[in-house]
Design an enzyme around this catalytic site. Structure first.
Site, mmCIF file in Angstrom:
data_model
loop_
_atom_site.group_PDB
_atom_site.id
_atom_site.type_symbol
_atom_site.label_atom_id
_atom_site.label_comp_id
_atom_site.label_asym_id
_atom_site.label_seq_id
_atom_site.Cartn_x
_atom_site.Cartn_y
_atom_site.Cartn_z
ATOM 1 N N SER A 6 0.854 -1.194 0.000
ATOM 2 C CA SER A 6 0.000 0.000 0.000
ATOM 3 C C SER A 6 0.884 1.237 0.000
ATOM 4 C CB SER A 6 -0.887 0.006 1.246
ATOM 5 O OG SER A 6 -1.362 1.318 1.451
ATOM 6 N N HIS A 31 -1.376 -1.272 -4.120
ATOM 7 C CA HIS A 31 -2.634 -0.891 -3.477
ATOM 8 C C HIS A 31 -2.622 0.625 -3.274
ATOM 9 C CE1 HIS A 31 -6.068 -1.856 -0.770
ATOM 10 N NE2 HIS A 31 -5.619 -0.856 -0.025
ATOM 11 N N ASP A 33 -4.680 3.773 -1.751
ATOM 12 C CA ASP A 33 -5.741 4.122 -0.807
ATOM 13 C C ASP A 33 -6.273 5.519 -1.097
ATOM 14 O OD1 ASP A 33 -5.940 1.852 0.998
ATOM 15 O OD2 ASP A 33 -3.861 2.303 1.502
ATOM 16 N N MET A 35 -8.922 8.351 -0.053
ATOM 17 C CA MET A 35 -9.732 8.772 1.106
ATOM 18 C C MET A 35 -10.286 10.168 0.865
ATOM 19 S SD MET A 35 -7.312 7.511 4.211
ATOM 20 C CE MET A 35 -6.427 5.950 4.148
ATOM 21 N N HIS A 64 -8.390 1.262 -3.744
ATOM 22 C CA HIS A 64 -9.306 1.059 -2.609
ATOM 23 C C HIS A 64 -9.986 2.394 -2.313
ATOM 24 C CE1 HIS A 64 -9.481 0.044 2.013
ATOM 25 N NE2 HIS A 64 -10.678 0.155 1.487
ATOM 26 N N MET A 66 -12.105 4.653 -0.301
ATOM 27 C CA MET A 66 -12.721 4.898 1.017
ATOM 28 C C MET A 66 -13.424 6.247 0.910
ATOM 29 S SD MET A 66 -9.524 3.480 3.211
ATOM 30 C CE MET A 66 -8.457 3.603 1.787
ATOM 31 N N MET A 135 -11.228 -5.709 5.875
ATOM 32 C CA MET A 135 -10.444 -4.709 6.611
ATOM 33 C C MET A 135 -10.112 -5.263 7.999
ATOM 34 S SD MET A 135 -9.987 -2.261 4.529
ATOM 35 C CE MET A 135 -9.048 -1.278 5.710
ATOM 36 N N ASP A 171 -6.527 -6.264 4.633
ATOM 37 C CA ASP A 171 -5.910 -4.932 4.610
ATOM 38 C C ASP A 171 -5.923 -4.305 5.998
ATOM 39 O OD1 ASP A 171 -4.997 -2.403 3.913
ATOM 40 O OD2 ASP A 171 -6.802 -1.834 2.779
HETATM 41 C C1 DX5 Z 1 -6.107 1.785 5.826
HETATM 42 C C2 DX5 Z 1 -5.731 1.445 4.407
HETATM 43 C C3 DX5 Z 1 -4.645 0.461 4.306
HETATM 44 C C4 DX5 Z 1 -3.344 0.940 4.890
HETATM 45 C C5 DX5 Z 1 -2.633 -0.229 5.429
HETATM 46 O O1 DX5 Z 1 -7.153 2.684 5.811
HETATM 47 O O2 DX5 Z 1 -6.845 0.946 3.701
HETATM 48 O O3 DX5 Z 1 -4.456 0.020 2.965
HETATM 49 O O4 DX5 Z 1 -2.488 1.556 3.980
HETATM 50 O O5 DX5 Z 1 -1.504 0.211 6.092
HETATM 51 P P1 DX5 Z 1 -0.825 -0.672 7.209
HETATM 52 O O6 DX5 Z 1 -0.331 -1.916 6.507
HETATM 53 O O7 DX5 Z 1 0.255 0.191 7.725
HETATM 54 O O8 DX5 Z 1 -1.879 -0.989 8.222
HETATM 55 ZN ZN ZN Z 2 -6.411 -0.009 1.709
#
Ligand code: DX5
Ligand code: ZN
Length: 215
Positions: A6, A31, A33, A35, A64, A66, A135, A171
């Site tokens: 990620s 990956h 993320d 947000m 991903h 969010m 998650m 994740d």
């Molecule tokens: C959290 C994300 C993850 C995050 C994981 O909201 O969806 O993908 O980057 O990071 P680690 O592996 O540090 O928990």
């Molecule tokens: Zn993620």
């Protein structure tokens, strides 16, 4: 077993270098993320960054989302180069529509489940998805601790999917020490941010994860 670093924990000012490092180290996909400051209390990147990354790597991009109302942005992310787009089951009332939209655009469709969301929400979309992202932390931040109830959920989701080719991904908080247990419970893809990019040698962590998975 696939490993998806990620980039949330990468150095955003040297992203291409960090991506090249994990690509050379044997990562299977990246990956990303996304947000929005509404679905989760943090802001990250949008399609512009996905498009820039697309030009710098051959790895599949696993995006991903969010974000609330994901259907408004799915098209932009697929046009930017996302191979797999994952929406949260909690993000809106029309999960099946979002999944069909992603597939119609030619990408693979994923559903993410927050730690408190039961797998039963998947019951009527099992044939509409290519991936379930379990998650193991509450989304929003990297570097949190894995919530152990995710293990039972991974097993339950794998059983629900049966012989379908869909993947189960996990994740949040994934470290080398968790790998064998996660794989034994049915996880096919491991997402890891801080464990990989927070280490001095990200490629070495990927190698240790693979060894721990026995693949
Ligand atoms: C959290 C994300 C993850 C995050 C994981 O909201 O969806 O993908 O980057 O990071 P680690 O592996 O540090 O928990
Ligand atoms: Zn993620």
């Amino acid at each position: 077993m696939k490993i998806a670093p990620s980039i949330l924990s990468a150095d955003f000012a040297a992203l291409a270098d960090d991506i090249a490092r994990v690509e050379a180290g044997g990562a299977d996909q990246l990956h990303v993320d996304v947000m929005d400051g509404r679905f989760v209390p943090n802001l990250t990147v949008g399609p512009v960054v996905v498009e820039a990354i697309r030009k710098r790597t051959r790895l599949p991009l696993d995006v991903h989302l969010m974000i609330v109302e994901p259907e408004r942005y799915v098209g932009d992310f697929v046009s930017a180069g996302a191979d797999l787009v994952t929406v949260h089951a909690e993000a809106g009332p029309h999960l099946q529509r979002s999944l069909a939209q992603i597939r119609d655009l030619g990408a693979r469709a994923g559903v993410a489940l927050n730690p408190a969301t039961p797998p039963s929400v998947l019951q009527y979309v099992l044939d509409d998805l290519d991936l379930v992202l379990v998650m193991s932390v509450n989304p929003g931040f990297g570097g949190q601790k894995l919530i152990p109830s995710a293990l039972g959920k991974i097993r339950e989701v794998r059983t629900m999917l049966g012989a379908r080719p869909a993947e189960v991904s996990v994740d949040g908080g994934v470290k080398v020490e968790h790998v064998s247990t996660l794989v034994a419970h049915g996880a096919g893809t491991l997402v890891a941010g801080s464990a990989i990019f927070g280490a001095p040698d990200p490629a070495a962590v990927i190698a240790r994860m693979r060894e721990a998975a026995g693949t």
